[in-house]
Write an enzyme that holds these catalytic residues in place. Structure first.
Site, short mmCIF file in Angstrom:
data_model
loop_
_atom_site.label_atom_id
_atom_site.label_comp_id
_atom_site.label_asym_id
_atom_site.label_seq_id
_atom_site.Cartn_x
_atom_site.Cartn_y
_atom_site.Cartn_z
N ASP A 166 -19.53 37.92 9.97
CA ASP A 166 -20.75 38.68 9.14
C ASP A 166 -21.82 38.03 8.41
O ASP A 166 -21.89 38.15 7.17
CB ASP A 166 -19.98 39.79 8.36
CG ASP A 166 -20.85 40.92 8.01
OD1 ASP A 166 -22.00 41.14 8.82
OD2 ASP A 166 -20.65 41.89 6.96
N VAL A 221 -19.36 45.64 -6.32
CA VAL A 221 -19.05 44.54 -7.12
C VAL A 221 -19.53 44.76 -8.51
O VAL A 221 -20.77 45.26 -8.90
CB VAL A 221 -19.97 43.31 -6.41
CG1 VAL A 221 -20.05 42.07 -6.96
CG2 VAL A 221 -19.75 43.28 -4.91
N SER A 244 -23.41 47.12 -4.33
CA SER A 244 -22.45 47.55 -3.39
C SER A 244 -22.88 47.41 -2.10
O SER A 244 -23.81 47.32 -1.61
CB SER A 244 -22.13 49.27 -3.72
OG SER A 244 -23.33 49.67 -3.56
N GLY A 245 -21.55 47.19 -1.13
CA GLY A 245 -21.76 47.08 0.28
C GLY A 245 -20.80 47.98 0.93
O GLY A 245 -20.41 48.94 0.44
N LYS A 304 -15.01 42.23 -6.95
CA LYS A 304 -15.26 43.26 -5.82
C LYS A 304 -14.23 44.34 -5.79
O LYS A 304 -12.94 43.97 -5.68
CB LYS A 304 -15.53 42.49 -4.74
CG LYS A 304 -15.90 43.38 -3.49
CD LYS A 304 -16.05 42.66 -2.26
CE LYS A 304 -17.41 42.11 -1.89
NZ LYS A 304 -17.50 41.70 -0.48
N1 LIG Z 1 -19.84 36.34 -6.14
C1 LIG Z 1 -20.90 37.15 -6.19
N2 LIG Z 1 -21.95 36.91 -7.23
C2 LIG Z 1 -23.04 37.59 -7.48
N3 LIG Z 1 -23.34 38.57 -6.91
C3 LIG Z 1 -22.28 39.02 -5.67
C4 LIG Z 1 -21.13 38.36 -5.42
N4 LIG Z 1 -20.68 38.83 -4.48
C5 LIG Z 1 -21.29 39.78 -4.20
N5 LIG Z 1 -22.51 40.02 -4.85
C6 LIG Z 1 -23.75 40.92 -4.73
O1 LIG Z 1 -23.14 42.40 -4.85
C7 LIG Z 1 -23.78 43.13 -4.10
C8 LIG Z 1 -22.81 43.72 -2.88
O2 LIG Z 1 -22.08 42.93 -2.10
P1 LIG Z 1 -21.17 43.00 -1.01
O3 LIG Z 1 -20.54 41.71 -0.66
O4 LIG Z 1 -20.13 44.02 -1.28
O5 LIG Z 1 -22.04 43.87 -0.11
P2 LIG Z 1 -22.93 43.32 1.00
O6 LIG Z 1 -23.02 41.79 1.38
O7 LIG Z 1 -24.42 43.83 0.80
O8 LIG Z 1 -22.78 43.92 2.40
P3 LIG Z 1 -21.44 44.19 3.23
O9 LIG Z 1 -20.29 44.77 2.44
O10 LIG Z 1 -21.80 44.92 4.48
O11 LIG Z 1 -21.15 42.52 3.42
C9 LIG Z 1 -25.02 42.14 -2.99
O12 LIG Z 1 -26.06 42.52 -3.67
C10 LIG Z 1 -24.34 40.86 -3.57
O13 LIG Z 1 -25.64 39.90 -3.44
#
Ligand SMILES: Nc1ncnc2c1ncn2[C@@H]1O[C@H](COP(=O)(O)OP(=O)(O)OP(=O)(O)O)[C@@H](O)[C@H]1O
Length: 340
Positions: A188, A76, A70-71, A90
């Site tokens: 970002d 996700v 999660s971010g 997501k």
């Molecule tokens: N398309 C994808 N395939 C595989 N893993 C993913 C994918 N998109 C995101 N993730 C994984 O899910 C996790 C959360 O991603 P998310 O983009 O929500 O947050 P983040 O990039 O860590 O932070 P922020 O929301 O601040 O950008 C991360 O570990 C990311 O690597």
């Protein structure tokens, strides 16, 4: 009810179908949620054999055990369709209007973008309580996890993988900056937003903060966003997102690949030194081989020096002195092609 719509009827180009869901089981949503949503899938080889209804059914069965991570914007999930097809879904909470606008921006920016170094958005779902983005699943996770996660100790990334990732990420970013109309500033860029596909090819992801620029504009003024450690110094003063701000963040990614350390690592700011000063000193004093990631057992020192020099250029405090992403890509490709 499934309704197939002509893309001309839909605000999002190439949408193949939308579906209204009157009710869904509890799992992704709480029972109190007022559920009435619209799903849009973009036409592609991956999605052509899928119906929105079937996809929606599977999506609504997602639960905690499917969470990848999660971010700042939401959670996700891994969505397995069959042995060969899977997506990353997501879920964005509809907390405030800013996030709603961010979501719309993300959709508009992502829908049309198809590039080997960009994570594909396959579709989305809009409901009153939450939104979903349906992405291509990246089986090798994020650069952040590869460099700083558990596996980084057991199986550190070798030099050629790091070079390939640097070139791929630069190509993706250069595409957004120079080839997309309107041009896109990512805003970002960080190692958790560089994902790796099945061939360890880098893909730029997460356009939650992306801002579309009109071709005649050089910047857009917005509230300060982005992630500490990757943000260009001028961004704190002006709040202006520019392509040169992304170039700075990319310079930080290069440093991360070279040193194996996060930008917030204490050693970069020892004695009050900033990242920019640190890298400049390393390059001027020729200390690159001491600054390189200790887990790299074998590396071509001449290439290492050149990549440090590129990072130094990207991290210039004056944005005008930074190269464009197209120039950065060219320099990295040249290093990769030469046999040093
Ligand atoms: N398309 C994808 N395939 C595989 N893993 C993913 C994918 N998109 C995101 N993730 C994984 O899910 C996790 C959360 O991603 P998310 O983009 O929500 O947050 P983040 O990039 O860590 O932070 P922020 O929301 O601040 O950008 C991360 O570990 C990311 O690597």
């Amino acid at each position: 009810m499934v309704m197939v719509v002509d893309s001309a009827d839909d605000p999002v180009k190439d949408a193949v179908s939308t579906i209204s869901i009157p009710s869904v089981p509890k799992s992704l949503v709480s029972s109190e949620d007022e559920i009435r949503g619209k799903m849009v899938m973009f036409r592609s080889l991956t999605t052509q054999s899928l119906t929105s209804k079937a996809l929606m059914k599977k999506t609504m069965k997602l639960s905690n055990k499917d969470i990848i991570g999660s971010g700042g914007y939401g959670t996700v999930y891994r969505l397995r369709i069959d042995d060969t097809t899977a997506f990353a879904v997501k879920r964005l909470n509809k907390g405030n209007t800013d996030r709603d606008h961010g979501f719309e921006r993300e959709l508009n920016a992502m829908g049309d973008i198809k590039h080997r170094n960009i994570v594909t958005l396959h579709g989305y779902y809009i409901a009153p309580q939450f939104n979903l983005l349906i992405y291509e699943l990246m089986p090798n996770g994020s650069l952040d996890a590869l460099l700083h996660g558990k596996s980084s100790k057991e199986k550190p990334l070798d030099w050629s993988s790091r070079c390939k990732i640097a070139v791929g990420a630069a190509r993706g970013l250069s595409y957004l900056h120079h080839d997309c109309i309107p041009h896109i500033i990512h805003r970002d860029i960080k190692s958790s937003n560089i994902l790796l596909d099945q061939n360890m090819e880098a893909r730029v992801s997460d356009f939650g903060l992306a801002t579309l620029m009109e071709p005649d504009q050089s910047h857009v003024t917005t509230i300060v966003a982005g992630t500490f450690g990757y943000l260009a110094p001028e961004y704190f003063d002006t709040g202006r997102a520019t392509t040169k701000g992304d170039v700075y963040s990319f310079g930080v990614i290069l440093l991360e690949l070279l040193t194996g350390r996060r930008p917030t690592d204490e050693s970069f700011i020892e004695g009050g030194k900033k990242l920019v000063t640190w890298v400049k000193e390393v390059v001027e004093e020729g200390r690159e081989e001491h600054a390189i990631d200790g887990s790299l057992v074998c590396f071509p020192i001449e290439k290492v020096r050149k990549v440090f020099a590129i990072a130094d250029k990207c991290l210039e405090s004056d944005p005008l002195k930074r190269p464009t992403m197209a120039a950065v890509l060219k320099m990295l490709e040249q290093i990769n092609q030469t046999n040093l």
